[in-house]
Enzyme design. Structure first.
Site, PDB file in Angstrom:
ATOM      1  N   PHE A   1      -0.171  -4.706   2.465  1.00 42.50           N
ATOM      2  CA  PHE A   1      -1.447  -3.980   2.523  1.00 42.50           C
ATOM      3  C   PHE A   1      -2.533  -4.751   3.262  1.00 42.50           C
ATOM      4  O   PHE A   1      -3.497  -4.159   3.750  1.00 42.50           O
ATOM      5  CB  PHE A   1      -1.925  -3.631   1.104  1.00 42.50           C
ATOM      6  CG  PHE A   1      -2.684  -4.734   0.416  1.00 42.50           C
ATOM      7  CD1 PHE A   1      -2.022  -5.746  -0.243  1.00 42.50           C
ATOM      8  CD2 PHE A   1      -4.069  -4.752   0.445  1.00 42.50           C
ATOM      9  CE1 PHE A   1      -2.724  -6.772  -0.862  1.00 42.50           C
ATOM     10  CE2 PHE A   1      -4.782  -5.766  -0.175  1.00 42.50           C
ATOM     11  CZ  PHE A   1      -4.102  -6.783  -0.831  1.00 42.50           C
ATOM     12  N   LYS A   2      -2.392  -6.078   3.344  1.00 39.79           N
ATOM     13  CA  LYS A   2      -3.437  -6.851   4.009  1.00 39.79           C
ATOM     14  C   LYS A   2      -3.576  -6.488   5.485  1.00 39.79           C
ATOM     15  O   LYS A   2      -4.579  -6.803   6.112  1.00 39.79           O
ATOM     16  CB  LYS A   2      -3.184  -8.355   3.839  1.00 39.79           C
ATOM     17  CG  LYS A   2      -3.423  -8.821   2.400  1.00 39.79           C
ATOM     18  CD  LYS A   2      -3.358 -10.341   2.277  1.00 39.79           C
ATOM     19  CE  LYS A   2      -3.628 -10.810   0.856  1.00 39.79           C
ATOM     20  NZ  LYS A   2      -2.497 -10.515  -0.075  1.00 39.79           N
ATOM     21  N   ASP A   3      -2.571  -5.819   6.045  1.00 44.56           N
ATOM     22  CA  ASP A   3      -2.670  -5.334   7.427  1.00 44.56           C
ATOM     23  C   ASP A   3      -3.915  -4.466   7.621  1.00 44.56           C
ATOM     24  O   ASP A   3      -4.546  -4.533   8.677  1.00 44.56           O
ATOM     25  CB  ASP A   3      -1.436  -4.485   7.782  1.00 44.56           C
ATOM     26  CG  ASP A   3      -0.197  -5.350   8.057  1.00 44.56           C
ATOM     27  OD1 ASP A   3      -0.355  -6.515   8.464  1.00 44.56           O
ATOM     28  OD2 ASP A   3       0.924  -4.840   7.861  1.00 44.56           O
TER      29      ASP A   3
END
Ligand SMILES: *Cc1c(COP(=O)(O)O)cnc(C)c1O
Length: 436
Positions: free
Chosen positions: A106-108
Site C-alpha cells: 500500500f505504501k506505493d
C-alpha cells in the site's frame, strides 16, 4: 489551506512548505487546518465512479486551493494507475487489496503521490531546474516503495541507503535494479548507521548549501493524506455491489498509524464509516493506550508482520490531535486487537484452508480482528496491505505449500543489481554527495 504543527509551537505553513520540510520546526507533525466535508450528493453517485475520479474529487477538496486543477488531476491519475479492488472473502468480510501497485504494497500510493507533488513544487520554486535530492534509509520495504514511487519523476533524484547483506534479496532487487534517477547505496553497517548518515547529511551546512536535500519520510502529509483515497473507493465498491453500507467497520493493520489516520480523516470528511479497528501484532502500544488511557512507547519487538514492528508510532500525535486528546473520544471510534506470531500464522493457515483466500501476515492481523470484533449486522473491510508473496518464506511455511511469485515481483529479480558501496563514515557519504 494551511498546515499547523501538532506541537503548536510554530506558525502555520503552506502545503508546499509542509511537503518540502516534512516535519514542523518544533518537531510536530503537520495537519490540515480545516477538514472540509464533502457534499452528500457525492456519496450518492460514488458507486458509479472510478478510483481515479473519486480520488480526484477528494484530492481537490483537500489540495484544490494549493495545486492547479489540471496538475492535480495529472498527479492523481498518474499515482493511481493500478486498481485497488475490494474482494469478498467470507461471511460479512471483504478484503481491500492494496497490493496491485509496482511494489505490491500500500505504501506505493503515498510514495507515488508524494513524488509527483514534490516534483511539481520543485519545478515551481526554481526556474533554474536544479535537482531536489531525496535521501532515504531503509531496512527493506520503505526503500522499494519510495524508489519506485519516484522513478522517472523529473527534477528529483533519490538515494536509497541500506545495510549490506541485511535486506532480503527480493527487497533489495526492488530498489537496486531501477537505474534512472534512483541510486542505491550499499552501506557496510547496520540500518541505524544508514539512518545516522541521512540525519548527518540533513544537518551538514556545507552539504545543504551545495544541494537541495529532502526526505521521503512516511510522516510527510503528501504520503499520508492520499492514503484516504482508497477508503472512499472501498465504500464505492460496496455500494456498487448493492451491499448494506450503513454499518461499515474498517480494520487496519497498523504500525506507524499513518494508514488508519488517513481513514479517520476520510470519515471526518463525511465518509460513512461507522468505526475503525486498529489491528496490532505483539507491538501493542496503541492497544494498551486504548485499554488504559496511558501511552507508553517501548522498543519494538520483531514479528512475522514486520512492517508493523513499531514501538512508538509516529502518527499517534495525529490521532490525539484529531480527538483533542480525549481518550473517550478515541475509544468511541477506534477499538484495538493484538495478536502474537502464532495467532497470525494460525489465521493465515485457517483462512486459506476454509475460504481459499491467502492473507499476508499483516492483512491477517486485521482479518482476525474482524473475525473477533465484527457484529452480525456490520460489514467488515480489512486492508490487505501487501501481497503474500512479499513474505513468501513465512507464508509457505505456514500453509505448507509453495506459492508463485507474481510476474511484477519476479521481473525485479531478473534485472541487474547496481549499487554504490560505502563504509558507514559520514565523510565518505558527504564526499560522494558533493561529487554527484
Ligand atoms: C507500513 C506497513 C503497515 C503499517 O502501516 P502504518 O501506516 O505504518 O500503520 C502495514 N502493512 C504493511 C505491509 C506495511 O508495509
Amino acid at each position: 489551506m494551511q498546515y499547523y504543527s501538532t506541537n503548536g509551537n510554530t506558525p502555520k505553513v503552506s502545503l508546499q512548505t509542509a511537503v518540502v520540510k516534512g516535519l514542523a520546526a518544533d518537531r510536530g507533525l503537520f495537519m490540515p487546518e480545516r477538514i472540509p466535508v464533502l457534499p452528500r450528493a457525492f456519496f450518492n453517485n460514488i458507486g458509479e465512479m472510478s478510483l481515479q475520479d473519486i480520488s480526484y474529487v477528494v484530492a481537490n477538496t483537500l489540495f484544490g486551493d494549493d495545486i492547479e486543477d489540471t496538475t492535480l488531476k495529472d498527479i492523481v491519475y498518474d499515482t493511481l494507475n493500478f486498481d485497488i479492488p475490494l474482494k469478498y472473502v467470507t461471511g460479512n468480510k471483504y478484503s481491500l487489496e492494496l497490493f496491485h501497485g509496482p511494489t505490491l504494497a500500500f505504501k506505493d500510493v503515498g510514495a507515488r503521490f508524494m513524488a509527483r507533488l514534490l516534483g511539481y513544487f520543485n519545478k515551481l520554486s526554481n526556474g533554474d531546474g536544479s535537482m531536489v535530492n531525496v535521501l532515504v534509509a531503509t531496512s527493506g520495504d520503505t526503500g522499494s516503495a519510495v524508489a519506485n514511487g519516484f522513478l522517472g519523476v523529473p527534477g528529483v533524484r533519490v538515494f536509497v541507503l541500506y545495510p549490506q547483506g541485511k535486506v532480503s534479496r527480493i527487497q533489495e532487487a526492488q530498489f537496486t535494479t531501477l537505474g534512472q534517477n534512483i541510486t542505491a547505496i550499499e552501506v557496510n553497517g547496520t540500518f541505524d548507521d544508514c539512518q545516522a548518515l541521512v540525519k548527518n547529511a540533513f544537518m551538514d551546512e556545507e552539504l545543504n548549501a551545495h544541494m537541495k536535500l529532502t526526505s521521503a519520510n512516511s510522516i510527510n502529509v503528501a504520503r499520508f493524506l492520499p492514503q484516504m483515497f482508497y477508503y472512499f473507493y472501498a465504500y464505492a465498491q460496496l455500494l456498487k455491489r448493492g451491499q448494506d453500507v450503513s454499518n461499515i467497520v474498517v480494520s487496519v493493520p497498523s504500525g506507524n498509524f499513518g494508514n488508519i489516520t488517513a481513514g479517520l480523516i476520510g470519515k471526518r470528511m463525511g465518509l460513512p464509516i461507522k468505526r475503525f479497528i486498529a489491528a496490532n501484532n505483539s507491538n501493542d502500544i496503541f492497544f494498551q493506550y486504548l485499554k488504559t488511557g496511558v501511552y507508553s512507547p517501548k522498543s519494538s519487538i520483531a514479528t512475522i508482520a514486520n512492517a508493523m514492528d513499531v514501538g512508538d508510532p509516529s502518527n499517534f500525535a495525529r490521532v490525539l490531535d484529531l480527538y483533542r486528546h480525549s481518550h473517550d473520544a478515541v475509544c468511541a471510534e477506534i477499538s484495538g486487537y493484538t495478536y502474537t506470531d502464532e495467532q497470525i500464522a494460525e489465521t493465515v493457515a485457517e483462512t486459506y484452508k476454509n475460504t481459499g483466500y491467502l492473507l499476508d501476515p499483516h492483512g491477517a492481523v486485521a482479518y482476525r480482528s474482524l473475525e473477533e470484533g465484527l457484529e452480525p449486522e456490520e460489514t467488515g473491510i480489512f486492508l490487505e496491505t501487501a501481497h503474500p508473496a512479499k513474505f513468501k518464506a513465512t507464508v509457505e511455511a505456514v500453509i505448507g505449500e509453495e506459492m508463485d511469485i507474481p510476474d511484477k515481483l519476479a521481473a525485479f529479480l531478473n534485472r541487474d543489481k547496481k549499487t554504490v558501496k560505502m563504509n558507514s563514515g559520514f565523510m565518505s557519504f558527504k564526499n560522494y554527495l558533493m561529487s554527484v
